[in-house]
Design an enzyme around this catalytic site. Structure first.
Site, PDB file in Angstrom:
ATOM      1  N   ARG A  30       0.669  -1.216   0.011  1.00 52.46           N
ATOM      2  CA  ARG A  30      -0.128  -0.177  -0.038  1.00 52.46           C
ATOM      3  C   ARG A  30       0.966   1.295  -0.147  1.00 52.46           C
ATOM      4  O   ARG A  30       2.089   1.394   0.788  1.00 52.46           O
ATOM      5  CB  ARG A  30      -1.050   0.000   1.367  1.00 52.46           C
ATOM      6  CG  ARG A  30      -1.966  -1.115   1.365  1.00 52.46           C
ATOM      7  CD  ARG A  30      -3.205  -1.305   1.927  1.00 52.46           C
ATOM      8  NE  ARG A  30      -4.262  -1.940   1.415  1.00 52.46           N
ATOM      9  CZ  ARG A  30      -4.449  -3.235   1.420  1.00 52.46           C
ATOM     10  NH1 ARG A  30      -3.630  -3.818   2.667  1.00 52.46           N
ATOM     11  NH2 ARG A  30      -5.298  -3.726   0.986  1.00 52.46           N
TER      12      ARG A  30
ATOM     13  N   GLY B 113      -7.377  -4.425  -6.217  1.00 52.53           N
ATOM     14  CA  GLY B 113      -8.664  -4.205  -6.209  1.00 52.53           C
ATOM     15  C   GLY B 113      -9.217  -3.092  -6.418  1.00 52.53           C
ATOM     16  O   GLY B 113      -8.623  -2.023  -7.223  1.00 52.53           O
TER      17      GLY B 113
ATOM     18  N   ASP C 173     -13.372 -11.204  -2.896  1.00 52.90           N
ATOM     19  CA  ASP C 173     -14.666 -10.822  -2.724  1.00 52.90           C
ATOM     20  C   ASP C 173     -15.745 -10.813  -3.781  1.00 52.90           C
ATOM     21  O   ASP C 173     -16.910 -10.756  -3.518  1.00 52.90           O
ATOM     22  CB  ASP C 173     -14.723  -9.555  -1.798  1.00 52.90           C
ATOM     23  CG  ASP C 173     -13.847  -9.253  -0.819  1.00 52.90           C
ATOM     24  OD1 ASP C 173     -13.596 -10.358  -0.148  1.00 52.90           O
ATOM     25  OD2 ASP C 173     -13.494  -8.251  -0.239  1.00 52.90           O
TER      26      ASP C 173
ATOM     27  N   MET D 281     -15.725 -14.589   4.384  1.00 52.27           N
ATOM     28  CA  MET D 281     -15.130 -13.271   3.846  1.00 52.27           C
ATOM     29  C   MET D 281     -16.054 -12.660   2.717  1.00 52.27           C
ATOM     30  O   MET D 281     -17.043 -13.039   2.639  1.00 52.27           O
ATOM     31  CB  MET D 281     -13.654 -13.625   2.668  1.00 52.27           C
ATOM     32  CG  MET D 281     -12.704 -14.448   3.776  1.00 52.27           C
ATOM     33  SD  MET D 281     -12.992 -16.274   3.682  1.00 52.27           S
ATOM     34  CE  MET D 281     -12.496 -16.908   2.191  1.00 52.27           C
ATOM     35  N   GLY D 282     -15.555 -11.467   2.397  1.00 51.50           N
ATOM     36  CA  GLY D 282     -16.556 -10.712   1.465  1.00 51.50           C
ATOM     37  C   GLY D 282     -16.864  -9.343   1.823  1.00 51.50           C
ATOM     38  O   GLY D 282     -17.229  -8.665   0.901  1.00 51.50           O
ATOM     39  N   ARG D 283     -16.641  -9.010   2.963  1.00 53.12           N
ATOM     40  CA  ARG D 283     -16.665  -7.671   3.385  1.00 53.12           C
ATOM     41  C   ARG D 283     -18.001  -6.690   2.991  1.00 53.12           C
ATOM     42  O   ARG D 283     -19.261  -7.376   3.561  1.00 53.12           O
ATOM     43  CB  ARG D 283     -15.649  -6.381   2.825  1.00 53.12           C
ATOM     44  CG  ARG D 283     -14.394  -6.906   3.787  1.00 53.12           C
ATOM     45  CD  ARG D 283     -13.580  -5.605   3.743  1.00 53.12           C
ATOM     46  NE  ARG D 283     -13.011  -5.295   2.479  1.00 53.12           N
ATOM     47  CZ  ARG D 283     -12.191  -4.311   1.851  1.00 53.12           C
ATOM     48  NH1 ARG D 283     -12.067  -3.275   2.995  1.00 53.12           N
ATOM     49  NH2 ARG D 283     -11.905  -4.066   0.785  1.00 53.12           N
TER      50      ARG D 283
HETATM   51  P1  ADP Z   1      -7.084  -2.619  -3.051  1.00 50.39           P
HETATM   52  O1  ADP Z   1      -6.568  -2.331  -4.350  1.00 50.39           O
HETATM   53  O2  ADP Z   1      -7.068  -4.076  -2.576  1.00 50.39           O
HETATM   54  O3  ADP Z   1      -8.599  -1.988  -2.762  1.00 50.39           O
HETATM   55  P2  ADP Z   1      -6.254  -0.284  -1.405  1.00 50.39           P
HETATM   56  O4  ADP Z   1      -7.478   0.321  -1.537  1.00 50.39           O
HETATM   57  O5  ADP Z   1      -5.411  -0.241  -0.145  1.00 50.39           O
HETATM   58  O6  ADP Z   1      -6.409  -1.789  -1.807  1.00 50.39           O
HETATM   59  O7  ADP Z   1      -5.234   0.438  -2.604  1.00 50.39           O
HETATM   60  C1  ADP Z   1      -3.840  -0.007  -2.931  1.00 50.39           C
HETATM   61  C2  ADP Z   1      -3.108   1.138  -3.163  1.00 50.39           C
HETATM   62  O8  ADP Z   1      -3.750   1.981  -4.438  1.00 50.39           O
HETATM   63  C3  ADP Z   1      -3.163   2.248  -2.165  1.00 50.39           C
HETATM   64  O9  ADP Z   1      -2.016   1.998  -1.390  1.00 50.39           O
HETATM   65  C4  ADP Z   1      -2.609   3.499  -3.252  1.00 50.39           C
HETATM   66  O10 ADP Z   1      -1.197   3.496  -3.214  1.00 50.39           O
HETATM   67  C5  ADP Z   1      -3.436   3.419  -4.235  1.00 50.39           C
HETATM   68  N1  ADP Z   1      -4.728   3.951  -4.350  1.00 50.39           N
HETATM   69  C6  ADP Z   1      -5.981   3.394  -3.831  1.00 50.39           C
HETATM   70  N2  ADP Z   1      -6.974   4.674  -4.063  1.00 50.39           N
HETATM   71  C7  ADP Z   1      -6.220   5.653  -4.620  1.00 50.39           C
HETATM   72  C8  ADP Z   1      -6.805   6.880  -5.027  1.00 50.39           C
HETATM   73  N3  ADP Z   1      -8.067   7.356  -4.856  1.00 50.39           N
HETATM   74  N4  ADP Z   1      -5.875   7.538  -5.767  1.00 50.39           N
HETATM   75  C9  ADP Z   1      -4.530   7.379  -5.844  1.00 50.39           C
HETATM   76  N5  ADP Z   1      -4.004   5.911  -5.718  1.00 50.39           N
HETATM   77  C10 ADP Z   1      -4.891   5.199  -4.792  1.00 50.39           C
END
Ligand code: ADP
Length: 267
Positions: free
Chosen positions: A96, A126, A174, A216-218
């Site tokens: 992240r 995701g 999910d 799982m699934g949130r």
């Molecule tokens: P997932 O992709 O599993 O939903 P995250 O929500 O933690 O996981 O997003 C992963 C990474 O994607 C974040 O750490 C960030 O670097 C990037 N990211 C997420 N949302 C945004 C956003 N709105 N703008 C820019 N980068 C984003």
């Protein structure tokens, strides 16, 4: 794929290339939470990219690797994705990255891509990761202008890399992304749930008790709903259909109506 692969071509070797990707550079990264199947997706991108004659790069540690550059961005070879098809997690790492949420971070990431002429990006992640990817694509031409103004790239590089193509592959156990029949990892997660139910079934049958399983699934009820169907559960709670007031009484009544000898599962 069908258009790219002739019916008598083996995908197990790089031979018989069709060169529609010649001169192009593709990078692949995994971001956010890991999901079983990400490695298979990475492998497919690398091998298909090489098959069509493109240069393929791994970006290690998700967006963090794209922002930091250096050794985090490495050229992939046919062999570098051997023996990972069935491995869980992601061998190129995921992270992240707070910096990518900032304009400065995305500017650094754009610079690292332009330096390697990478204008095709495959993001496996995701909801958050794909939202970030979309923002990056929207900002791309502005980022190139800024890099040029700061003297970090010349006009030729800005023109050569003027369009960024992004493909998002949804890595989420999910199954929570509309427009995608089955997200990467969902089927494995469902498989795990069913294994767990099978494992506790004997205990449940021995005691004639009701078992409650949290799965799982949130915010997405797919895994709860489908595992409940697969296991013949008597009751299921899903976020899309919150229980009405008084659900406790109606659930107890329903369970007591079912024959005394059966095992009950509620999800
Ligand atoms: P997932 O992709 O599993 O939903 P995250 O929500 O933690 O996981 O997003 C992963 C990474 O994607 C974040 O750490 C960030 O670097 C990037 N990211 C997420 N949302 C945004 C956003 N709105 N703008 C820019 N980068 C984003």
């Amino acid at each position: 794929l069908g258009d790219l692969i002739s019916s008598n071509t083996s995908l197990n070797t790089p031979q018989g290339c069709n060169l529609s990707g010649a001169g192009k550079c593709i990078a692949v990264l995994t971001s956010g939470g890991d999901a079983q199947g990400m490695n298979a997706a990475v492998r497919a991108v690398v091998r298909m990219g090489i098959y069509v004659g493109a240069k393929v790069y791994f970006i290690h540690e998700g967006y963090q690797g794209m922002v930091d550059g250096g050794d985090n961005i490495k050229e992939a070879t046919w062999e570098s994705v051997s023996s990972m098809l069935q491995v869980g997690g992601t061998v190129i790492g995921s992270a992240r990255c707070k910096e990518f949420r900032t304009h400065e971070g995305r500017l650094k990431a754009a610079h690292n891509l332009v330096q390697r002429s990478i204008t095709n990006l495959c993001v496996i992640g995701g909801d958050g990761s794909l939202t970030g990817a979309n923002l990056f694509r929207e900002e791309w031409s502005g980022l190139l202008t800024e890099l040029q103004q700061q003297g970090l790239i010349d006009e030729e590089a800005a023109q050569k890399n003027s369009a960024l193509h992004i493909v998002g592959m949804v890595g989420s156990i999910d199954n929570d992304f509309c427009g995608t029949d089955m997200t990467i990892g969902t089927d494995s997660a469902l498989h795990r749930i069913i294994e767990v139910v099978d494992a506790i079934m004997t205990t449940a049958q021995s005691h004639q008790r009701t078992f409650v399983l949290e799965v799982m699934g949130r915010h997405c009820g797919y895994l709860a709903l489908v595992s409940a169907l697969a296991c013949g559960a008597d009751w299921v709670f899903i976020p899309e259909m919150p229980p009405e007031d008084g659900w406790e009484d109606s659930m107890c009544q329903k369970l007591s109506e079912v024959t005394q000898t059966s095992t009950h599962f509620a999800f």
